[in-house]
Design an enzyme around this catalytic site. Structure first.
Site, PDB file in Angstrom:
ATOM      1  N   THR A 142      -5.192   6.231   4.526  1.00  0.00           N
ATOM      2  CA  THR A 142      -5.896   6.496   3.272  1.00  0.00           C
ATOM      3  C   THR A 142      -7.353   6.077   3.435  1.00  0.00           C
ATOM      4  O   THR A 142      -7.661   5.209   4.245  1.00  0.00           O
ATOM      5  CB  THR A 142      -5.229   5.652   2.169  1.00  0.00           C
ATOM      6  OG1 THR A 142      -3.905   6.127   1.992  1.00  0.00           O
ATOM      7  CG2 THR A 142      -5.970   5.712   0.851  1.00  0.00           C
TER       8      THR A 142
ATOM      9  N   ARG B 245       5.593  13.351  -4.624  1.00  0.00           N
ATOM     10  CA  ARG B 245       5.464  11.890  -4.595  1.00  0.00           C
ATOM     11  C   ARG B 245       3.985  11.514  -4.684  1.00  0.00           C
ATOM     12  O   ARG B 245       3.156  12.040  -3.953  1.00  0.00           O
ATOM     13  CB  ARG B 245       6.078  11.334  -3.305  1.00  0.00           C
ATOM     14  CG  ARG B 245       5.905   9.829  -3.117  1.00  0.00           C
ATOM     15  CD  ARG B 245       4.663   9.482  -2.316  1.00  0.00           C
ATOM     16  NE  ARG B 245       4.516   8.046  -2.105  1.00  0.00           N
ATOM     17  CZ  ARG B 245       3.461   7.489  -1.517  1.00  0.00           C
ATOM     18  NH1 ARG B 245       2.472   8.225  -1.078  1.00  0.00           N
ATOM     19  NH2 ARG B 245       3.395   6.181  -1.374  1.00  0.00           N
ATOM     20  N   VAL B 246       3.683  10.599  -5.580  1.00  0.00           N
ATOM     21  CA  VAL B 246       2.317  10.127  -5.761  1.00  0.00           C
ATOM     22  C   VAL B 246       2.290   8.627  -5.534  1.00  0.00           C
ATOM     23  O   VAL B 246       3.115   7.894  -6.085  1.00  0.00           O
ATOM     24  CB  VAL B 246       1.811  10.453  -7.187  1.00  0.00           C
ATOM     25  CG1 VAL B 246       0.413   9.908  -7.401  1.00  0.00           C
ATOM     26  CG2 VAL B 246       1.851  11.953  -7.427  1.00  0.00           C
TER      27      VAL B 246
ATOM     28  N   THR C  32      -5.220   0.402   0.013  1.00  0.00           N
ATOM     29  CA  THR C  32      -4.541   1.280   0.964  1.00  0.00           C
ATOM     30  C   THR C  32      -3.275   0.596   1.436  1.00  0.00           C
ATOM     31  O   THR C  32      -3.248  -0.617   1.587  1.00  0.00           O
ATOM     32  CB  THR C  32      -5.447   1.597   2.171  1.00  0.00           C
ATOM     33  OG1 THR C  32      -4.658   2.223   3.190  1.00  0.00           O
ATOM     34  CG2 THR C  32      -6.073   0.344   2.748  1.00  0.00           C
ATOM     35  N   GLY C  33      -2.239   1.364   1.647  1.00  0.00           N
ATOM     36  CA  GLY C  33      -0.992   0.772   2.130  1.00  0.00           C
ATOM     37  C   GLY C  33       0.187   1.473   1.501  1.00  0.00           C
ATOM     38  O   GLY C  33       0.100   2.643   1.109  1.00  0.00           O
TER      39      GLY C  33
ATOM     40  N   GLY D 229       1.979   2.587  -1.175  1.00  0.00           N
ATOM     41  CA  GLY D 229       1.461   2.753  -2.515  1.00  0.00           C
ATOM     42  C   GLY D 229       2.391   2.278  -3.610  1.00  0.00           C
ATOM     43  O   GLY D 229       1.944   1.767  -4.641  1.00  0.00           O
TER      44      GLY D 229
END
Lengths: 308, 308
Positions: free
Chosen positions: A162, A190-191, A212-213, A215
Site C-alpha cells: 500500500t 473486500r475493502v 499500511t498493513g 487492513g
C-alpha cells in the site's frame, strides 16, 4: 530552519511487511525521488493536500507498489482500488472503495472530497462518478497492469505494498492520502483500511496519519484516529504510534504507519521486518529506507527507475 | 436490581431528524415492542450481540424505517444497503456497503464478521458473498419494498430513519449494530456512516455506540469512536455525547446517537427536533419517544402494528 520559519514535513510509505531477503532498491529510489520532489514543493509553499495527493498518484502510476498500476487482481481477476484522502485544515475527506476501471484511486478519492457532498463512494457508483468527472479510465486492464510508462514489467510482478503520504505545509495545514490496489486473490468487494477514514487515513489540526498493513486489524482498532487522539491528548508521537501498533497486533494484524504533526515532527513506525518509507522536514534532511530501522540520505544521484 | 446483579442495558434508534408535525405512532409502537422483547432476552442472559443484531433485523423487516424493506431508491432506482456490527467483547466487526439483492444488511454484516477474516465487503462482491452464505435474497424488488409482511404499504411510503441497537448483556459484553437503506435519490454507491466502523458504529469493553444522521459529518469526525475514547478517558456519558454532536454539527451535519456503557448507563442524544428511540436497563423501565426530549413508558398494551 531559522527560528521564525514555520515548520513543514513530509513522510511517504510504500507498504509495510517487507521481506528481508528481497531487494527494494527500485522502490527506494522512487521514494527518494518523490520525497525530494515533495520537499521542493513544500519549501516553495505548496499546499500539503496537493503534495500528498500528487505523490501518492505518482506511486500509483509507477507500478512498483500494490496500488494503481501495481495492483493485484482479486479472486475474479478484477482490479479494485481503495483510497482515501483527508484535508486536516478543512476537516474534509473523500474515499473510494472497490473502484474498477479508473487509473488513480487517490485522484478519485480527492474528486469525491472536492466535487461532492459525500465522503465515500464504492463500486459501480464510484466508477460512474469518477469517469463522469473526467478521471483517466483504464481502457485495457491487462496492458495497464503490465506496461506502466517507463517502468520494467518485472517491477510490477514484484510490486509490493500500500502507498501513503502525509504532509504539513508552511501554512500549518496537514493532509493525508492512502491508496491500495487490493490483496492478491482477495474476496471481491473486500475493502481494507485504506478506504476507511479513521482507520487507514486521518488528518486534523494536530496530525496527519496514513497506515499500511493488514487492513482489517487497523479497522478494528480505528488505528489512525486513535493515534490522532492520543497525540492530541499529549502522548509523545513515537510512544503513541507504538501503542497503536500493539493494539493492531492484538486485533490480529501487523503493519506500519506514518505521521506528521503540526510541529513538523515525523514518525514512521512498524511492527513488521520493515516498511518502505521516506521523510523530510524543516528539522531533518530527506531520508529513505525499507528493511529494519536503518535510514539513509535520499540523494538525487541515486539510481533512477528506468525511463526517468 | 439487587446489589449483586450484573447491569444490563439496551437502546434502539429508528433515526434522528424527525419532523415535529409527523406522526410516528407506528414507529414508536414497533420500538416499544422491540425494546420489551430485548429486555426479556437480556434478562434471560442472552448475548448482547445476538439481541442487537436481531432487533435491527426486525426493524429492517418492518418497512417502518429507511433500512431493509423501508429503504429508499438511489438515483438509478436501486436499493443499496449499508450496515455494520461490532462485538465489543471480541473487538470483532463486520460491515457491508452498497449491498443489492439481499434482504438484510445487518445479517450480511454479521456474516462478514463471523464467517470471514474481513471487516468490510461492498457492492457486487458483498452480494455474492451474502447470497453464497445463504442469506435471504430479494427476488422481486418492487414487491419486497411495497409489501413487507404484515405491514401497511402506507408505512413504507412514510418510512424514515436509519436504525440501530446497542446492548450490554449480563456477562458484561457490549455490542452495536446499525443499518440503513440509503438516502433517497442519492448518488449510486454513496456510503454513509452506517457502514463505517468508528463513524456510525463502535463497541469495545467500555461502550457500544450507534449513530444516525447526515453520515458524511459523522465520518468526518469519526463520531462513534470519538465518543468511545471520551468516555474511556473519564468524560461523563451525556457530556461526551453532546460534545460529539457539536463536532458533527461543525462538520456540517446533524443527527443523533445511542450509547450504553459497561456500567449499564444509557445515553440517547440528538441535535435534531427528535429521534425515534427506546431504551431499557437494569436501572430503568422501558421507555420510548420520538419528538423532543419526552419519553414515555414502553407498554405492551400500546397499539401494535397491523398484522401483529
Amino acid at each position: 530552519m531559522s527560528a521564525g520559519d514555520p515548520p513543514w514535513a513530509l513522510a511517504l510509505h510504500g507498504g509495510a511487511g517487507v521481506e528481508p531477503d528481497r531487494n527494494y532498491d527500485r522502490a527506494e529510489a522512487m521514494l527518494a525521488r518523490l520525497v525530494l520532489e515533495g520537499e521542493a514543493r513544500l519549501r516553495s509553499g505548496e499546499a500539503a493536500l496537493e503534495v500528498a495527493v500528487d505523490l501518492v498518484a505518482e506511486m500509483e502510476a509507477s507500478g512498483l507498489f500494490v496500488a494503481g498500476r501495481g495492483s493485484g487482481r482479486n479472486a475474479l481477476g478484477q482490479v479494485e482500488l481503495d483510497a482515501s484522502v483527508m484535508d486536516g485544515a478543512r476537516r474534509r475527506c473523500g474515499a473510494v472503495a472497490a473502484l474498477q476501471g479508473v487509473a488513480s484511486g487517490v485522484r478519485a478519492a480527492s474528486a469525491v472530497m472536492e466535487a461532492t457532498d459525500h465522503v465515500l463512494l464504492v463500486g459501480d457508483g464510484a466508477a460512474r462518478f469518477a469517469l463522469s468527472h473526467g478521471l483517466e479510465p483504464i481502457r485495457d486492464l491487462d496492458r495497464w497492469l503490465t506496461e506502466p510508462d517507463g517502468y520494467d514489467p518485472a517491477d510490477i510482478e514484484q510490486s509490493h505494498g500500500t502507498v501513503g503520504a502525509v504532509a504539513l505545509d508552511r501554512a500549518g495545514r496537514l493532509a493525508a492520502a492512502t491508496s491500495t490496489g487490493g490483496t492478491y486473490n482477495a474476496l471481491p468487494g473486500r475493502v481494507g483500511d485504506s478506504a476507511v477514514i479513521g482507520a487507514g487515513t486521518w488528518a486534523d489540526h494536530d496530525v496527519a496519519v496514513s497506515c499500511t498493513g493488514q487492513g482489517e486489524a487497523f479497522i478494528r482498532v480505528c488505528a489512525a484516529h486513535t493515534l490522532a487522539l492520543r497525540v492530541a491528548g499529549g502522548d509523545l508521537a513515537e510512544a503513541a504510534a507504538e501503542a497503536v501498533l500493539v493494539s493492531v497486533a492484538e486485533a490480529g494484524g501487523d503493519g506500519g504507519l506514518i505521521m506528521v504533526t503540526s510541529q513538523g515532527e515525523v514518525t514512521m513506525a512498524f511492527n513488521t521486518p520493515g516498511m518502505k518509507r521516506a521523510s523530510v522536514s524543516s528539522r531533518h534532511e530527506a531520508r529513505v529506507g525499507s528493511i529494519g530501522g536503518a535510514l539513509r540520505p535520499a540523494l538525487r544521484s541515486q539510481p533512477q527507475t528506468r525511463g526517468q
